[in-house]
Design an enzyme around this catalytic site. Structure first.
Site, short mmCIF file in Angstrom:
data_model
loop_
_atom_site.label_atom_id
_atom_site.label_comp_id
_atom_site.label_asym_id
_atom_site.label_seq_id
_atom_site.Cartn_x
_atom_site.Cartn_y
_atom_site.Cartn_z
CB ILE A 198 -7.17 1.51 8.28
CG1 ILE A 198 -7.04 2.82 7.70
CG2 ILE A 198 -7.88 1.65 9.58
CD1 ILE A 198 -8.49 3.45 7.07
CG ASN A 253 -2.63 -1.31 -1.81
OD1 ASN A 253 -1.93 -0.74 -2.83
ND2 ASN A 253 -3.51 -0.04 -1.15
CG ASP A 268 -9.16 -12.80 -2.70
OD1 ASP A 268 -8.79 -11.94 -3.70
OD2 ASP A 268 -10.41 -12.38 -2.80
CG PHE A 292 -9.49 -3.09 8.06
CD1 PHE A 292 -9.71 -1.74 8.36
CD2 PHE A 292 -9.10 -3.89 9.15
CE1 PHE A 292 -9.93 -1.31 9.72
CE2 PHE A 292 -9.15 -3.43 10.40
CZ PHE A 292 -9.51 -2.12 10.55
CB ALA A 293 -10.27 -7.41 2.73
CB SER A 306 -16.24 5.83 3.30
OG SER A 306 -15.99 7.18 2.55
CE1 TYR A 353 -13.50 2.51 -1.25
CE2 TYR A 353 -13.97 4.85 -0.96
CZ TYR A 353 -13.50 3.40 -0.38
OH TYR A 353 -13.24 3.37 0.75
CE LYS A 412 -15.32 0.70 1.45
NZ LYS A 412 -14.64 -0.31 2.27
CG PHE A 422 -15.49 11.93 8.79
CD1 PHE A 422 -16.50 11.11 9.23
CD2 PHE A 422 -16.25 12.86 8.06
CE1 PHE A 422 -17.72 11.28 9.39
CE2 PHE A 422 -17.63 13.17 7.96
CZ PHE A 422 -18.32 12.19 8.60
CB VAL A 479 -3.75 23.53 -3.63
CG1 VAL A 479 -4.70 24.12 -2.61
CG2 VAL A 479 -2.41 23.35 -2.84
NE ARG A 523 -9.75 15.12 -5.60
CZ ARG A 523 -9.20 14.49 -4.63
NH1 ARG A 523 -7.83 13.79 -4.87
NH2 ARG A 523 -9.78 14.65 -3.38
P1 NAD Z 1 -5.27 -0.64 2.33
O1 NAD Z 1 -5.17 -0.82 0.74
O2 NAD Z 1 -3.81 -0.42 2.83
O3 NAD Z 1 -5.74 -2.15 3.00
C1 NAD Z 1 -6.46 -2.81 2.33
C2 NAD Z 1 -5.98 -4.48 2.56
O4 NAD Z 1 -6.81 -5.29 1.95
C3 NAD Z 1 -4.56 -4.35 1.85
O5 NAD Z 1 -3.70 -4.96 2.58
C4 NAD Z 1 -4.91 -5.27 0.65
O6 NAD Z 1 -3.91 -6.09 0.11
C5 NAD Z 1 -6.13 -6.14 1.03
N1 NAD Z 1 -7.17 -6.60 0.15
C6 NAD Z 1 -7.68 -6.14 -0.93
N2 NAD Z 1 -8.67 -6.95 -1.50
C7 NAD Z 1 -8.46 -8.15 -0.72
C8 NAD Z 1 -9.18 -9.28 -0.94
N3 NAD Z 1 -9.93 -9.38 -1.97
N4 NAD Z 1 -9.12 -10.28 -0.21
C9 NAD Z 1 -7.87 -10.07 0.80
N5 NAD Z 1 -7.51 -8.96 1.16
C10 NAD Z 1 -7.64 -7.94 0.15
O7 NAD Z 1 -6.42 0.36 2.56
P2 NAD Z 1 -6.79 1.01 4.06
O8 NAD Z 1 -6.56 2.62 3.76
O9 NAD Z 1 -6.12 0.30 4.97
O10 NAD Z 1 -8.36 0.71 3.87
C11 NAD Z 1 -8.97 -0.16 4.75
C12 NAD Z 1 -10.41 -0.23 4.48
O11 NAD Z 1 -11.00 0.93 4.84
C13 NAD Z 1 -10.98 -0.40 3.03
O12 NAD Z 1 -12.13 -1.16 3.13
C14 NAD Z 1 -11.18 1.02 2.55
O13 NAD Z 1 -12.01 0.95 1.54
C15 NAD Z 1 -11.71 1.80 3.80
N6 NAD Z 1 -11.75 3.06 3.92
C16 NAD Z 1 -10.15 3.99 3.92
C17 NAD Z 1 -10.14 4.97 3.75
C18 NAD Z 1 -8.91 5.70 3.66
O14 NAD Z 1 -9.00 6.85 3.44
N7 NAD Z 1 -7.83 5.02 3.69
C19 NAD Z 1 -11.58 5.85 3.98
C20 NAD Z 1 -12.59 5.24 4.26
C21 NAD Z 1 -12.69 3.94 4.22
N1 UDP Z 2 -6.33 17.42 -2.21
C1 UDP Z 2 -5.28 18.42 -2.77
N2 UDP Z 2 -4.24 17.95 -3.70
C2 UDP Z 2 -4.03 16.61 -3.69
C3 UDP Z 2 -4.71 15.67 -3.06
C4 UDP Z 2 -6.03 16.36 -2.37
O1 UDP Z 2 -5.67 19.76 -2.85
O2 UDP Z 2 -3.06 16.27 -4.35
C5 UDP Z 2 -7.39 17.98 -1.59
C6 UDP Z 2 -8.58 17.56 -2.14
O3 UDP Z 2 -9.37 18.43 -2.97
C7 UDP Z 2 -9.63 17.67 -0.81
C8 UDP Z 2 -8.34 17.10 0.13
O4 UDP Z 2 -7.27 17.70 -0.38
O5 UDP Z 2 -10.13 18.86 -0.74
C9 UDP Z 2 -8.62 15.79 0.98
O6 UDP Z 2 -8.42 15.05 -0.50
P1 UDP Z 2 -8.25 13.41 -0.25
O7 UDP Z 2 -8.28 12.81 -1.46
O8 UDP Z 2 -6.91 13.25 0.67
O9 UDP Z 2 -9.38 12.86 0.46
P2 UDP Z 2 -11.07 12.96 0.14
O10 UDP Z 2 -11.47 13.87 1.06
O11 UDP Z 2 -11.13 13.52 -1.39
O12 UDP Z 2 -11.31 11.78 0.33
#
Ligand code: NAD
Ligand code: UDP
Length: 345
Positions: free
Chosen positions: A11, A34, A57, A79-80, A123, A148, A152, A177, A216, A296
């Site tokens: 993101i 990551n 970091d 985002f980290a 989140s 996790y 948050k 979301f 699924v 799940r």
């Molecule tokens: P991502 O893992 O792709 O990005 C996180 C980045 O942070 C990575 O590049 C990683 O190398 C870096 N990082 C981790 N720990 C660090 C640290 N201590 N210092 C510096 N860098 C560090 O994940 P993403 O999907 O892009 O998510 C970004 C943020 O959004 C995260 O905080 C995540 O929890 C939150 N979020 C993500 C989702 C999702 O579904 N992807 C949903 C809700 C919230």
């Molecule tokens: N899901 C699934 N198979 C997978 C991964 C996810 O059926 O291999 C379903 C999961 O049960 C949920 C939806 O897809 O209903 C979204 O899951 P995801 O892990 O992407 O996001 P979540 O809403 O759990 O954060």
């Protein structure tokens, strides 16, 4: 200049792109735990502009102090963090260390540098289990089921306390979301390591033949086709929302208004797992094999965002629909079957 921590990740990288295109200068701080800097090289190709990259970091206070003294930072988008729900149950300390201690260290460094504008990736997992499927920001937060999720919620609480203690802080808590999709160029996207946990990366790896079939998780939920429903949001819409949220909080006059804002970011339109599979088949042009598997643990039947507050206060709504999410994911996946991994230095 804007500091984007975790800016080479999924993101973060899309948000860096949007910030650069909006004319901001950007410093990315990422420990690359990551992600890879290839995302930033691709952003430079797309935008013709480069973010400054610092490998490091958010828990490294000396590095942060140097960063804030070397660059004139107006605002920080954080985002980290670590984000794998399953892993967090096995390594809770690593998650609290990185996410909670990391956020505190960053906020302390910001405070001492006098930089008090902060956008935080939260989140929808922080909500409790309300009577409704449609989550509004005023609903109470609950008891997230994983370390996790709890990390948050803890950071949200810390941010509220911080802003209450010092009204100069301008803070946006963004509750995502289900982020999916990739930039329309197909050059940047999600790059999960190992077998993906999330639905869309899993489907796209089945589509490209790296995984044999999708499990699924559950077809006996109380939904029209029995599979669970989520509010998927295109990562470019999400990235735009970060720009809008950052601009909005920076404009707040803290003398008359609270500068602690919480905004849901979703489309408000949930789709089932089987609808996602069908939409992906339409985008990639062939069938996706799947098998029905048990539910799940921890999953619920359905939830989606009431994103009307972000519309009213930011003028933001998600513009991209399901076919954009699927086509852009497929373009990214088929152009980069191994993500950035084969390019890693
Ligand atoms: P991502 O893992 O792709 O990005 C996180 C980045 O942070 C990575 O590049 C990683 O190398 C870096 N990082 C981790 N720990 C660090 C640290 N201590 N210092 C510096 N860098 C560090 O994940 P993403 O999907 O892009 O998510 C970004 C943020 O959004 C995260 O905080 C995540 O929890 C939150 N979020 C993500 C989702 C999702 O579904 N992807 C949903 C809700 C919230
Ligand atoms: N899901 C699934 N198979 C997978 C991964 C996810 O059926 O291999 C379903 C999961 O049960 C949920 C939806 O897809 O209903 C979204 O899951 P995801 O892990 O992407 O996001 P979540 O809403 O759990 O954060």
């Amino acid at each position: 200049m804007i500091l984007v921590t975790g800016g080479s990740g999924y993101i973060g990288s899309h948000t860096v792109l949007v910030l650069l295109q909006a004319g901001f200068e950007v410093v990315v701080l990422d420990n690359l735990s990551n992600s890879s800097t290839v995302s930033l090289e691709r952003i430079a190709q797309i935008t013709g502009k480069k973010a400054v990259f610092i490998k490091g970091d958010i828990r490294n206070r000396a590095l942060l102090d140097k960063l804030f003294s070397d660059y004139l930072i107006e605002s920080v988008i954080n985002f980290a963090g670590l984000k794998a729900v399953g892993e967090s149950t096995k390594k809770p300390l690593a998650y609290y260390q990185c996410n909670v201690h990391g956020a505190c260290t960053l906020l302390e460094a910001m405070n001492d540098a006098g930089v008090k504008s902060f956008v935080f990736s939260s989140s929808a997992t922080v909500y409790g289990e309300p009577e409704t499927d449609c989550y509004h920001e005023n609903l109470p937060t609950g008891h997230p089921t994983s370390p996790y999720g709890r990390s948050k919620l803890m950071i949200e609480e810390i941010l509220k306390d911080l802003q209450t203690s010092d009204n100069e802080w301008k803070i946006a808590i963004l509750r995502y979301f289900n982020p999916v999709g990739a930039h329309q160029s197909g050059k940047i996207g999600e790059n999960p390591t190992g077998i993906p946990n999330n639905l869309l990366p899993y489907i796209s790896q089945v589509a490209i033949g790296k995984l044999p079939y999708l499990n699924v998780f559950g077809d006996d939920y109380n939904t029209p086709d029995g599979t669970a429903m989520r509010d998927y949001i295109h990562v470019m819409d999400l990235a735009e929302a970060h720009l809008d949220a950052m601009n909005a909080i920076m404009k707040i006059n803290t003398a008359n208004e609270s500068a602690l804002k919480i905004w849901n970011l979703g489309t408000g339109q949930p789709y089932s797992v089987l609808e996602m599979v069908k939409a992906f088949e339409d985008a990639c042009g062939h069938d996706i094999k799947y098998k029905i598997a048990p539910r799940r643990a921890g999953d619920i039947a359905k939830f989606y965002a009431d994103a009307s507050l972000a519309k009213a206060e930011l003028g933001w709504t998600a513009k991209l629909g399901l076919s954009d999410m699927m086509e852009d994911t497929w373009r990214w996946q088929s152009n980069n079957p191994n993500g950035y991994n084969h390019l890693l230095k």
